[in-house]
Design a protein around this motif. Structure first.
Motif, PDB file in Angstrom:
ATOM      1  N   LEU A 100       0.840  -1.197   0.000  1.00 46.87           N
ATOM      2  CA  LEU A 100       0.000   0.000   0.000  1.00 46.87           C
ATOM      3  C   LEU A 100       0.875   1.246   0.000  1.00 46.87           C
ATOM      4  O   LEU A 100       1.787   1.369   0.819  1.00 46.87           O
ATOM      5  N   GLU A 101       0.567   2.154  -0.919  1.00 47.55           N
ATOM      6  CA  GLU A 101       1.236   3.442  -0.968  1.00 47.55           C
ATOM      7  C   GLU A 101       0.231   4.502  -0.540  1.00 47.55           C
ATOM      8  O   GLU A 101      -0.904   4.507  -1.003  1.00 47.55           O
ATOM      9  N   VAL A 102       0.656   5.378   0.368  1.00 45.80           N
ATOM     10  CA  VAL A 102      -0.205   6.442   0.882  1.00 45.80           C
ATOM     11  C   VAL A 102       0.471   7.782   0.613  1.00 45.80           C
ATOM     12  O   VAL A 102       1.637   7.967   0.953  1.00 45.80           O
ATOM     13  N   SER A 103      -0.276   8.683  -0.002  1.00 45.50           N
ATOM     14  CA  SER A 103       0.233  10.039  -0.211  1.00 45.50           C
ATOM     15  C   SER A 103      -0.836  11.020   0.234  1.00 45.50           C
ATOM     16  O   SER A 103      -2.012  10.674   0.357  1.00 45.50           O
ATOM     17  N   ALA A 104      -0.411  12.259   0.482  1.00 44.34           N
ATOM     18  CA  ALA A 104      -1.353  13.244   1.017  1.00 44.34           C
ATOM     19  C   ALA A 104      -1.079  14.620   0.435  1.00 44.34           C
ATOM     20  O   ALA A 104       0.055  14.963   0.085  1.00 44.34           O
ATOM     21  N   GLU A 108      -6.500  15.963   0.944  1.00 55.92           N
ATOM     22  CA  GLU A 108      -6.910  14.569   0.764  1.00 55.92           C
ATOM     23  C   GLU A 108      -5.766  13.594   0.971  1.00 55.92           C
ATOM     24  O   GLU A 108      -4.596  13.944   0.829  1.00 55.92           O
ATOM     25  N   ILE A 109      -6.159  12.369   1.286  1.00 57.41           N
ATOM     26  CA  ILE A 109      -5.224  11.255   1.411  1.00 57.41           C
ATOM     27  C   ILE A 109      -5.558  10.283   0.293  1.00 57.41           C
ATOM     28  O   ILE A 109      -6.724   9.939   0.087  1.00 57.41           O
ATOM     29  N   THR A 110      -4.533   9.832  -0.429  1.00 51.96           N
ATOM     30  CA  THR A 110      -4.723   8.902  -1.528  1.00 51.96           C
ATOM     31  C   THR A 110      -4.064   7.571  -1.185  1.00 51.96           C
ATOM     32  O   THR A 110      -2.913   7.543  -0.758  1.00 51.96           O
ATOM     33  N   LEU A 111      -4.816   6.499  -1.373  1.00 51.89           N
ATOM     34  CA  LEU A 111      -4.326   5.146  -1.139  1.00 51.89           C
ATOM     35  C   LEU A 111      -4.220   4.432  -2.473  1.00 51.89           C
ATOM     36  O   LEU A 111      -5.150   4.502  -3.282  1.00 51.89           O
ATOM     37  N   SER A 112      -3.114   3.720  -2.689  1.00 50.20           N
ATOM     38  CA  SER A 112      -2.921   2.970  -3.931  1.00 50.20           C
ATOM     39  C   SER A 112      -2.294   1.625  -3.615  1.00 50.20           C
ATOM     40  O   SER A 112      -1.293   1.554  -2.892  1.00 50.20           O
ATOM     41  N   ALA A 113      -2.871   0.556  -4.177  1.00 49.61           N
ATOM     42  CA  ALA A 113      -2.259  -0.760  -4.078  1.00 49.61           C
ATOM     43  C   ALA A 113      -1.148  -0.810  -5.116  1.00 49.61           C
ATOM     44  O   ALA A 113      -1.338  -0.410  -6.260  1.00 49.61           O
TER      45      ALA A 113
END
Length: 117
Positions: A100-104, A108-113
């Motif tokens: 899981l990659e998390v950026s902000a 907003e917070i974005t989650l990407s597999a």
């Protein structure tokens, strides 16, 4: 910039949230980590299943390092953001071996597999 959470670390946290039919919480305080809203506790009172971001674990990473990485991605304030544990993204991590990659941003917070090799 983004933070990486290893799928192998997240699997027990996601499984616990699904078993307890509760949400997952992304937390920034002493490190950056995921935990289940309802979870098994250690004798110390700390939650048993916690998945820290790579480089943001205060138990293994030097304070100045993890603090700066966490501040750079999420700012200086502590927080907890709640997510639906039944979301397809979390099921992909649990069953298909993704990380899981998390950026902000400031809004907003974005989650990407992601597949990391």
């Amino acid at each position: 910039m983004s933070l990486l959470f290893k799928g192998s670390d997240l699997k027990p946290v996601i499984a616990e949230a699904l078993a307890n039919q509760c949400q997952l919480i992304l937390v920034k305080d002493q490190g950056v980590y995921w935990l289940s809203q309802k979870g098994e506790r250690l004798p110390s009172g700390r939650q048993k299943h916690i998945a820290y971001a790579v480089g943001c674990n205060p138990d293994v990473d030097p304070f100045d390092n993890w603090w700066e990485v966490a501040r750079a991605e999420f700012g200086g304030d502590d927080f907890g953001e709640w997510f639906d544990s039944t979301d397809a993204l979390f099921k992909r991590i649990l069953h298909d071996g993704w990380d899981l990659e998390v950026s902000a941003t400031s809004t907003e917070i974005t989650l990407s597999a992601v597949k990391i090799s």
